[in-house]
Design a protein around this motif. Structure first.
Motif, short mmCIF file in Angstrom:
data_model
loop_
_atom_site.label_atom_id
_atom_site.label_comp_id
_atom_site.label_asym_id
_atom_site.label_seq_id
_atom_site.Cartn_x
_atom_site.Cartn_y
_atom_site.Cartn_z
N THR A 1 0.80 -1.23 -0.11
CA THR A 1 -0.15 -0.05 0.01
C THR A 1 0.81 1.35 0.14
OG1 THR A 1 0.04 0.24 2.43
CG2 THR A 1 -1.72 -1.27 1.43
N PRO A 2 0.35 2.41 -0.16
CA PRO A 2 1.25 3.75 -0.31
C PRO A 2 1.82 3.82 1.31
CG PRO A 2 -0.99 4.10 -1.25
CD PRO A 2 -0.94 2.56 -0.87
N GLU A 3 1.19 3.45 2.17
CA GLU A 3 1.77 3.54 3.46
C GLU A 3 2.91 2.53 3.84
OE1 GLU A 3 -2.46 5.21 3.29
OE2 GLU A 3 -1.65 2.99 2.86
N GLU A 4 2.86 1.45 3.37
CA GLU A 4 3.79 0.51 3.44
C GLU A 4 5.15 0.92 2.65
OE1 GLU A 4 3.54 -2.08 5.43
OE2 GLU A 4 1.39 -1.80 6.01
N ILE A 5 4.68 1.54 1.43
CA ILE A 5 5.73 1.69 0.49
C ILE A 5 6.63 2.84 1.10
CG2 ILE A 5 6.52 2.77 -1.62
CD1 ILE A 5 3.96 1.35 -2.73
N GLY A 6 5.60 3.90 1.79
CA GLY A 6 6.62 4.73 2.27
C GLY A 6 7.38 4.50 3.51
N SER A 7 6.89 3.46 4.29
CA SER A 7 7.40 3.16 5.45
C SER A 7 8.91 2.33 4.89
CB SER A 7 6.80 2.20 6.34
OG SER A 7 5.66 2.72 6.91
N LEU A 8 8.90 1.43 3.87
CA LEU A 8 10.02 0.80 3.44
C LEU A 8 10.65 1.80 2.81
CD1 LEU A 8 7.73 -2.30 2.53
CD2 LEU A 8 9.56 -2.26 4.36
N GLU A 9 10.26 2.97 2.23
CA GLU A 9 11.46 3.91 1.81
C GLU A 9 12.12 4.43 2.92
OE1 GLU A 9 8.88 5.72 -2.07
OE2 GLU A 9 8.71 6.51 -0.21
N PHE A 10 11.40 4.72 3.98
CA PHE A 10 11.85 5.15 5.27
C PHE A 10 13.25 4.36 5.80
CE2 PHE A 10 12.77 5.90 9.94
CZ PHE A 10 12.87 7.26 9.75
N GLY A 11 12.81 2.91 5.49
CA GLY A 11 13.40 1.85 6.16
C GLY A 11 14.99 1.64 5.40
N THR A 12 14.62 1.68 4.13
CA THR A 12 15.91 1.58 3.12
C THR A 12 16.73 3.03 3.12
OG1 THR A 12 14.30 2.15 1.48
CG2 THR A 12 14.93 -0.14 2.12
N LEU A 13 16.22 4.00 2.86
CA LEU A 13 16.73 5.24 2.41
C LEU A 13 17.46 5.99 3.71
CD1 LEU A 13 17.73 7.68 0.53
CD2 LEU A 13 15.74 8.72 1.11
N VAL A 14 16.70 6.02 4.59
CA VAL A 14 17.18 6.64 5.97
C VAL A 14 17.69 5.86 6.95
CG1 VAL A 14 16.31 8.13 7.95
CG2 VAL A 14 15.33 8.34 5.61
N LEU A 15 17.19 4.57 7.20
CA LEU A 15 17.71 3.74 8.19
C LEU A 15 19.04 2.67 7.52
CD1 LEU A 15 14.53 2.58 10.12
CD2 LEU A 15 16.19 4.52 10.63
N GLY A 16 18.94 2.56 6.07
CA GLY A 16 20.02 1.98 5.74
C GLY A 16 20.02 0.64 5.37
N ALA A 17 18.66 0.17 5.47
CA ALA A 17 18.69 -1.38 5.16
C ALA A 17 19.12 -1.92 3.85
CB ALA A 17 17.20 -1.90 5.34
N LYS A 18 19.90 -2.76 3.59
CA LYS A 18 20.62 -3.19 2.33
C LYS A 18 19.81 -4.17 1.60
CE LYS A 18 24.02 -0.72 3.05
NZ LYS A 18 25.23 -1.10 3.01
N VAL A 19 18.71 -4.99 1.96
CA VAL A 19 17.82 -5.68 1.54
C VAL A 19 16.51 -5.65 1.90
CG1 VAL A 19 18.21 -7.82 2.89
CG2 VAL A 19 17.56 -8.34 0.51
N LEU A 20 15.60 -5.58 0.97
CA LEU A 20 14.31 -5.71 1.13
C LEU A 20 13.38 -6.71 0.34
CD1 LEU A 20 11.47 -4.38 1.67
CD2 LEU A 20 11.92 -2.71 -0.33
N VAL A 21 12.87 -7.46 1.50
CA VAL A 21 12.23 -8.82 1.36
C VAL A 21 10.69 -8.57 1.33
CG1 VAL A 21 12.37 -11.38 1.61
CG2 VAL A 21 14.21 -9.99 2.10
N VAL A 22 10.12 -8.96 0.09
CA VAL A 22 8.71 -8.94 0.21
C VAL A 22 8.45 -10.82 0.51
CG1 VAL A 22 6.28 -8.83 -0.91
CG2 VAL A 22 8.34 -7.32 -1.50
N ILE A 23 7.68 -11.06 1.61
CA ILE A 23 7.48 -12.40 1.87
C ILE A 23 5.99 -12.67 1.89
CG2 ILE A 23 7.71 -14.24 3.36
CD1 ILE A 23 10.06 -12.96 5.03
N GLY A 24 5.59 -13.57 1.07
CA GLY A 24 4.20 -14.26 0.96
C GLY A 24 4.27 -15.53 1.48
N HIS A 25 3.46 -16.30 1.62
CA HIS A 25 3.22 -17.66 2.26
C HIS A 25 2.19 -18.50 1.81
CE1 HIS A 25 -0.38 -17.34 5.06
NE2 HIS A 25 0.16 -15.85 4.85
N LYS A 26 2.63 -19.87 2.10
CA LYS A 26 1.54 -20.81 1.59
C LYS A 26 0.15 -20.89 2.36
CE LYS A 26 2.08 -26.11 1.28
NZ LYS A 26 3.07 -27.14 1.42
N ARG A 27 -0.74 -20.95 1.51
CA ARG A 27 -2.26 -21.08 1.80
C ARG A 27 -2.64 -19.64 2.62
NH1 ARG A 27 -0.34 -26.26 3.57
NH2 ARG A 27 -0.01 -25.44 5.74
#
Length: 239
Positions: free
Chosen positions: A124-150
């Motif tokens: 969502t826009p809110e999730e994307i904004g949060s992850l932009e913050f987590g990567t650009l500002v906080l410096g996370a080097k890998v961003l993983v989208v995790i879905g799951h079985k069933r």
């Protein structure tokens, strides 16, 4: 010195301390607001490359699957270490499903992961904004989208039943994945769950902030699929 004079001096000192503290608090608050308005990119928790950061997650998941968890960074010392700042090495967009909290399945601890969770792991826009913050500002080097079985959210989207409240907004975000996978051979639900991971990862990569980090080799975006029966995370897509 008389008793009255002593009381006056003590009161005056306490008042000065209070004023100084109030001024200091105001300065700190103003600084925090300035940082949020124009954040400075942070140095990552370590000097890990995006590939090395992904390996840390994969290795941690293997420990989890093999029942050899180290439970790192989970003591009180780590709590105090990261209390005033955070520099996570990885960011996660995961489903809100209660059966796979990221810190457990990747064998990580306090301050290691910047995690956003929402039903259907939708960007969502809110999730994307949060992850932009987590990567650009906080410096996370890998961003993983995790879905799951069933995944229940994906299953509800396939069924197409009417749902109450705001649940429908989540299903609308998953519908393109269901459509794109409906003619694939094999398990219909599993195909849709995996297609949804790819869909949401592509949404994140379309972010100007995230795409720039990828172009500069500062970030890797990965899609993963979690098996509820084995605990294993399988990588579906990397960029």
């Amino acid at each position: 010195m008389t008793s009255n004079n002593r009381q006056f001096n003590l009161s005056r000192r306490n008042s000065l301390k209070f004023v100084a503290g109030a001024i200091g608090t105001g300065i700190l608050a103003a600084g925090a607001g300035a940082d949020l308005a124009a954040p400075e990119p942070a140095i990552a928790q370590t000097d890990l490359t995006p590939d090395a950061a992904l390996k840390e997650l994969i290795d941690g998941n293997k420990r989890f699957v093999d029942s050899k968890r180290r439970n790192p960074h989970q003591d009180f010392g780590r709590l105090t270490e990261v209390a005033k700042t955070q520099k996570p090495f990885a960011a996660i967009l995961g489903c809100a499903d209660s059966r796979f909290p990221s810190e457990i399945i990747f064998d990580q601890g306090l301050g290691d992961l910047f995690v956003c969770r929402v039903a259907g792991n939708v960007a969502t826009p809110e999730e994307i904004g949060s992850l932009e913050f987590g990567t650009l500002v906080l410096g996370a080097k890998v961003l993983v989208v995790i879905g799951h079985k069933r995944c229940g959210a994906v299953e509800a989207t396939i069924k197409g039943d009417q749902v109450p409240g705001q649940i429908g907004s989540l299903l609308d975000a998953i519908k393109p994945a269901v459509e794109s996978s409906k003619n694939q051979a094999g398990d219909k639900l599993e195909n849709a769950c995996k297609a949804n991971v790819v869909l949401q990862a592509n949404k994140l990569k379309a972010s100007p902030v995230i795409s720039q980090l990828i172009a500069e080799n500062k970030l890797k975006v990965v899609g993963g699929y979690y098996d509820l029966d084995t605990g294993a995370v399988n990588i579906l897509v990397e960029s």
